[in-house]
Scaffold this motif. Structure first.
Motif, PDB file in Angstrom:
ATOM      1  N   ALA A 153      -4.002  -7.918   4.923  1.00  0.00           N
ATOM      2  CA  ALA A 153      -2.859  -8.011   4.011  1.00  0.00           C
ATOM      3  C   ALA A 153      -2.650  -6.673   3.305  1.00  0.00           C
ATOM      4  N   PHE A 154      -1.638  -6.618   2.424  1.00  0.00           N
ATOM      5  CA  PHE A 154      -1.378  -5.387   1.668  1.00  0.00           C
ATOM      6  C   PHE A 154      -0.601  -5.725   0.394  1.00  0.00           C
ATOM      7  N   VAL A 155      -0.682  -4.820  -0.605  1.00  0.00           N
ATOM      8  CA  VAL A 155       0.065  -4.970  -1.859  1.00  0.00           C
ATOM      9  C   VAL A 155       1.323  -4.116  -1.749  1.00  0.00           C
ATOM     10  N   MET A 156       2.473  -4.758  -1.951  1.00  0.00           N
ATOM     11  CA  MET A 156       3.753  -4.107  -1.666  1.00  0.00           C
ATOM     12  C   MET A 156       4.695  -4.195  -2.863  1.00  0.00           C
ATOM     13  N   HIS A 157       5.388  -3.095  -3.149  1.00  0.00           N
ATOM     14  CA  HIS A 157       6.424  -3.054  -4.179  1.00  0.00           C
ATOM     15  C   HIS A 157       7.709  -3.688  -3.625  1.00  0.00           C
ATOM     16  N   SER A 158       8.577  -4.163  -4.518  1.00  0.00           N
ATOM     17  CA  SER A 158       9.821  -4.811  -4.065  1.00  0.00           C
ATOM     18  C   SER A 158      10.706  -3.860  -3.252  1.00  0.00           C
ATOM     19  N   SER A 159      10.493  -2.556  -3.430  1.00  0.00           N
ATOM     20  CA  SER A 159      11.256  -1.566  -2.662  1.00  0.00           C
ATOM     21  C   SER A 159      10.779  -1.455  -1.221  1.00  0.00           C
ATOM     22  N   GLY A 160       9.581  -2.028  -0.943  1.00  0.00           N
ATOM     23  CA  GLY A 160       8.997  -1.912   0.395  1.00  0.00           C
ATOM     24  C   GLY A 160       7.889  -0.891   0.477  1.00  0.00           C
ATOM     25  N   LEU A 173       6.806   3.156   3.581  1.00  0.00           N
ATOM     26  CA  LEU A 173       7.990   2.422   3.138  1.00  0.00           C
ATOM     27  C   LEU A 173       8.491   1.602   4.316  1.00  0.00           C
ATOM     28  N   ILE A 174       8.445   0.261   4.201  1.00  0.00           N
ATOM     29  CA  ILE A 174       8.770  -0.570   5.362  1.00  0.00           C
ATOM     30  C   ILE A 174      10.192  -1.128   5.309  1.00  0.00           C
ATOM     31  N   PHE A 175      10.858  -1.086   4.139  1.00  0.00           N
ATOM     32  CA  PHE A 175      12.233  -1.576   4.054  1.00  0.00           C
ATOM     33  C   PHE A 175      13.227  -0.428   4.232  1.00  0.00           C
ATOM     34  N   ASN A 176      14.475  -0.783   4.508  1.00  0.00           N
ATOM     35  CA  ASN A 176      15.550   0.200   4.531  1.00  0.00           C
ATOM     36  C   ASN A 176      16.035   0.408   3.088  1.00  0.00           C
ATOM     37  N   GLN A 203      13.304  -2.415  10.442  1.00  0.00           N
ATOM     38  CA  GLN A 203      13.773  -3.678   9.872  1.00  0.00           C
ATOM     39  C   GLN A 203      14.999  -4.155  10.636  1.00  0.00           C
ATOM     40  N   ILE A 204      14.906  -5.366  11.211  1.00  0.00           N
ATOM     41  CA  ILE A 204      16.020  -5.904  12.001  1.00  0.00           C
ATOM     42  C   ILE A 204      16.589  -7.174  11.379  1.00  0.00           C
TER      43      ILE A 204
END
Length: 612
Positions: A153-160, A173-176, A203-204
């Protein structure tokens, strides 16, 4: 594992952090609204520094600091004071939220330390206006990170942006994410001085990603705090392949069963598949629980342990095969039991229920929940409550009583000079002696106060031990020896306070042995790598004082450091509480072991000067 059980696992892992956040959130409100803290914040910055250092040590946080209404750090606990004082934190989210009257919980990487920390902040009011913000800061535990690694698992910010996780995911950074949002993250220093880089994932969909191999992944999230999630990826491609494979297998089975025209085969196969699926679902559900589950047969032998039970016992998959049985004994608190395993004693919340069908017992289901942290919190709350009472009592007595005593002493001294009668002069002298005793008691109470002023310097603890032993034991019939390492490290401490520590312990030993017996004092260097609990890692000088006295009864051993507790008829019960207070203010630790009829050993750890 499907999405439902993946979420259950994330929920279980997050409990440690969420419980800790709740504890500090509740406590910061108590401190921030106390009149004592408000007075320090308004008028006495130097005393506020000492008070924050005292609280920081008592609560086992990493840093505490006070920010004024303009966003400048004005007071701090000792650890990072030189770095953080007068820093402007007005751009940080926790400050903006709390200066507007709210409790704020903020996860971020430290600008100076590079550690992953949690800050809990709360506003300080003077009447109806906010004058600043109090901040508690503590590091995200290694145990939590270990569990994250185990579950991938991982700890992620709402920005990704990923704060904690596998090396290849950290600072990714995993989100667009929009450029404006990324710039805001950098302004608020959420990831310290680190920059966020893109990942191999594209991200699709809202929560769906594709890697460079074309495999699809779904992100499963569980909220830790505002803007922060504990998350993990679920491989959708593998799931789809698995479903296709299962479907193909069922078609083949159906064909075979039809081919051989075995009517009962279809029924047996379905029962088998349903049972297997049910067993696997229950196993996954049990492993996701934050309670240990143990199944034993009728003879008491262990047949099954879930993951939480293995964690509590600290065993691996291979080791669990060798466990045959466990034993429990009573705890002093009837709410708990003590689980005994391989020489370890673990406090747990325990229940045991038989498995019986139509009156025939097949075994037992035992549930256990680690109570170590619960007990530590209860003990900490009691200790802080006692210290708070003593602090208030000592602060009031030291201030008022000392003023009255100065007036009384001054007038008695003047009266002695004016008096011509020798008899009356002798009575005045007796009264002056009594005022000296009162002054001594005031000094003892002052030592219990968190705003005790100490003058630290680099000193040899061996010299202080020798001088103290000669002073206390020199004219007694007690035989004492002092053994010291040739290359004993110096320490950084207040020599006057250190004299009080050793003289108090040696005087207690002398009185307990009625001036006869043996005392052995040993001094040596040690390096704490974490094996000594409640003591920071580093180099220390360990002073061991062992006497041949009557010993301390077991029922009293946990009370001897409590203020006003004494086993002596004419004792005040302040000596050892002062000793413990002084040692802890030096960032050290004191331990005691005793056997009735054989004697008592005190072990004192003081940071070596190389640590400072």
């Amino acid at each position: 594992m499907d999405a439902y059980h993946k979420e259950l696992t994330l929920q279980r892992i997050s409990l440690e952090v969420k419980d800790k956040i709740k504890f500090y959130s509740d406590f910061i409100k108590i401190i921030a609204t106390s009149e004592e803290f408000k007075n320090f914040a308004i008028r006495k910055t130097e005393q506020l520094d000492k008070y924050l250092s005292y609280l920081n040590q008592s609560l086992d946080t990493d840093l505490m600091f006070f920010v004024d209404k303009n966003g400048y750090v004005k007071a701090s606990s000792a650890e990072y004071k030189e770095i953080i004082i007068n820093e402007n934190v007005s751009m940080r989210k926790y400050f903006r939220e709390s200066i507007n009257g709210n409790l704020s919980v903020f996860l971020a990487r430290g600008i100076y330390t590079g550690r992953d920390d949690i800050k809990v902040s709360y506003p300080i009011y003077d009447k109806d206006r906010i004058i600043g913000v109090l901040v508690f800061q503590f590091e995200i535990s290694e145990n939590f990170k270990k569990q994250i690694a185990m579950e991938n698992a991982f700890v992620m910010h709402s920005s990704g942006g990923i704060l904690i996780g596998r090396p290849e995911l950290r600072n990714r950074l995993i989100f667009n994410t929009a450029e404006e949002e990324i710039n805001r993250i950098y302004r608020e220093k959420i990831f310290g001085n680190d920059k966020l880089l893109p990942t191999e994932f594209k991200q699709i969909g809202e929560d769906v990603f594709e890697d460079f191999k074309g495999e699809k992944w779904q992100i499963i999230k569980w909220k830790l705090a505002e803007d922060w999630y504990l998350a993990s990826f679920l491989n959708l491609s593998l799931y789809e392949n698995y479903k296709a494979f299962l479907f193909a297998g069922l078609i083949i089975l159906a064909f075979v069963s039809h081919y051989f025209t075995v009517r009962g085969f279809e029924r047996v196969r379905n029962i088998f598949l349903n049972l297997a699926e049910e067993v696997e679902e229950k196993r996954i559900a049990f492993d996701a629980m934050d309670t240990g589950i143990i199944y034993t047969d009728t003879s008491g032998k262990i047949k099954y342990l879930n993951k939480e039970a293995m964690r509590i016992l600290d065993i691996s998959e291979e080791e669990k095969e060798n466990i045959t049985e466990l034993s429990f004994k009573a705890h002093e608190n009837p709410e708990f039991k003590i689980l005994k395993y391989k020489g370890k004693e673990i406090p747990v919340i325990h229940s045991e229920n038989p498995i019986a069908i139509k009156g025939v017992k097949f075994g037992d289901v035992i549930t256990i929940k680690d109570a170590t942290e619960i007990i530590q919190r209860q003990e900490m709350a009691k200790r802080l409550e006692r210290l708070n009472v003593i602090t208030k009592i000592s602060a009031g007595i030291v201030h008022d009583f000392n003023n009255y005593l100065m007036v009384l002493t001054g007038n008695l001294s003047l009266l002695r000079e004016l008096e011509t009668s020798e008899d009356k002069k002798r009575n005045i002298e007796k009264m002056l002696e009594a005022t000296k005793m009162m002054s001594t008691i005031i000094e003892q109470l002052r030592d219990l106060s968190p705003d005790l002023v100490s003058k630290r310097e680099k000193i040899s603890v061996e010299d202080i031990v020798k001088t103290s032993a000669a002073f206390v034991l020199g004219e007694s019939k007690i035989n004492y020896t002092i053994e010291s390492e040739p290359s004993l490290l110096p320490i950084y401490a207040d020599s006057a306070q250190l004299y009080r520590v050793f003289q108090n312990i040696l005087m207690n030993a002398k009185q307990a042995m009625n001036n006869e017996g043996d005392i052995r004092i040993q001094l040596k260097n040690i390096n704490n790598d974490g094996e000594i609990r409640d003591l920071k890692k580093g180099k220390y000088v360990c002073i061991t004082i062992t006497d041949s006295g009557p010993g301390i009864p077991e029922e009293y051993i946990d009370k001897i450091f409590d203020p006003f507790f004494t086993m002596k008829k004419e004792g005040k019960g302040l000596g050892l509480s002062i000793v413990k207070s002084i040692v802890e203010k030096m960032e050290g630790k004191i331990e005691v072991e005793s056997t009735v009829g054989k004697g008592t050993t005190f072990r004192i750890y003081i940071p070596a000067s190389e640590n400072i």
